[in-house]
Design a protein around this motif. Structure first.
Motif, mmCIF file in Angstrom:
data_model
loop_
_atom_site.group_PDB
_atom_site.id
_atom_site.type_symbol
_atom_site.label_atom_id
_atom_site.label_comp_id
_atom_site.label_asym_id
_atom_site.label_seq_id
_atom_site.Cartn_x
_atom_site.Cartn_y
_atom_site.Cartn_z
ATOM 1 N N GLU A 294 -4.258 -4.909 -4.455
ATOM 2 C CA GLU A 294 -4.269 -6.141 -4.493
ATOM 3 C C GLU A 294 -2.832 -6.629 -5.112
ATOM 4 O OE1 GLU A 294 -7.192 -8.059 -6.588
ATOM 5 O OE2 GLU A 294 -8.510 -8.056 -5.043
ATOM 6 N N ILE A 295 -1.978 -5.667 -5.525
ATOM 7 C CA ILE A 295 -0.890 -5.733 -6.348
ATOM 8 C C ILE A 295 0.542 -5.413 -5.420
ATOM 9 C CG2 ILE A 295 0.244 -5.724 -8.528
ATOM 10 C CD1 ILE A 295 -2.300 -7.250 -8.671
ATOM 11 N N GLN A 296 1.506 -6.187 -5.266
ATOM 12 C CA GLN A 296 2.684 -5.639 -4.676
ATOM 13 C C GLN A 296 3.720 -5.928 -5.716
ATOM 14 O OE1 GLN A 296 1.739 -8.248 -1.365
ATOM 15 N NE2 GLN A 296 1.878 -6.731 0.042
ATOM 16 N N SER A 297 5.038 -5.011 -5.525
ATOM 17 C CA SER A 297 5.830 -5.267 -6.628
ATOM 18 C C SER A 297 7.133 -4.358 -6.175
ATOM 19 C CB SER A 297 5.796 -4.842 -7.946
ATOM 20 O OG SER A 297 5.336 -3.417 -7.908
ATOM 21 N N GLY A 298 8.360 -4.724 -6.665
ATOM 22 C CA GLY A 298 9.508 -3.893 -6.276
ATOM 23 C C GLY A 298 10.826 -4.697 -6.861
#
Length: 277
Positions: free
Chosen positions: A76-80
């Motif tokens: 459920e978590i996205q990042s960059g």
């Protein structure tokens, strides 16, 4: 506000998140936050960037994402990364903050008796985090979202208790002083950093109940006081008399004890509030 226009979603973030529409929520202190509607549902998309005083704010979204992957479903978590710092996307939590919920009954001199069920829901949420070995480090009433799916404790970018990638980690330098425990303020004044703790979280929860019910900060200092002067007041001055009516007032008073050992735990607060319902 931050004094600059809010950062829009970078192209590569848009390609990952897939926004159908967006609404600006926050643009201040090194963070731009969007409420984004996607085919997967609503998402909170955060863009972190450095400020003249704090470089760590650029890393906060990625640090929070690393923590959330340990606390929630990782997919459920996205990042960059983006040109200004780091970004993250997480589920949007529908509801109102504790501060807004108690607004109608808020009065400096004669506050209304707060809703004990709402108070308990905040304590339960904090206790669940503590039970998993984490200290939040940034407990404040705007971080408790009370909604149809229950109460959520958001903004965990300053939390401590698990592994965080070194590239996105940074030292804890305190939080919003309105909710800092005396030992946190003292450590920041003496060394520039501190260590979040569950006892300090309980103090912050007590200060959150108090300001949400009365509109007063837990310690008196001028609105224009510097952060250093605010922290000296927290260290040197007693907290305001707790004038919150009903049984919550006495509990808040114990939560605001200057000695961490004399404060109830978050689980204790939850149990006591349950007994009062």
């Amino acid at each position: 506000m931050s004094g600059q226009d809010p950062f829009d979603l970078p192209e590569h973030v848009e390609s990952v998140v897939g926004p159908l529409s967006r609404r600006l929520v926050v643009n201040r202190r090194g963070s731009t936050v969007w409420d984004v509607r996607t085919r997967r549902g609503r998402r909170a998309v955060k863009l972190g960037y450095p400020t003249p005083r704090h470089a760590w704010t650029a890393l906060a979204p990625a640090r929070e994402a690393a923590i959330l992957r340990q606390l929630t479903a990782p997919d459920e978590i996205q990042s960059g990364d983006w040109d200004g710092g780091t970004w993250s996307a997480q589920p949007w939590h529908e509801g109102e903050s504790l501060f807004d919920l108690w607004g109608p009954g808020r009065h400096h001199l004669r506050p209304a008796a707060p809703d004990l069920a709402q108070a308990r829901s905040c304590a339960v949420t904090l206790a669940e985090l503590h039970d998993r070995g984490w200290a939040h480090g940034d407990v404040q009433p705007n971080h408790f979202i009370v909604g149809p799916a229950g109460t959520r404790l958001i903004d965990v970018a300053l939390a401590h208790g698990g592994e965080v990638p070194a590239a996105y980690d940074y030292r804890y330098r305190g939080c919003l002083v309105h909710y800092e425990a005396p030992e946190i303020s003292r450590s920041v004044l003496e060394s520039g950093t501190a260590v979040p703790s569950t006892a300090a979280d309980v103090y912050a929860l007590g200060a959150s109940y108090f300001i949400s019910a009365t509109g007063w900060r837990h310690v008196d200092y001028p609105d224009a006081a510097t952060r250093e002067d605010q922290r000296r007041a927290v260290v040197d001055k007693p907290h305001r008399v707790v004038n919150v009516p009903g049984p919550l007032g006495g509990l808040i008073d114990r939560m605001l004890s200057r000695s961490p050992a004399d404060r109830p735990s978050s689980a204790d607060v939850s149990r006591e509030l349950c007994d009062l319902l």
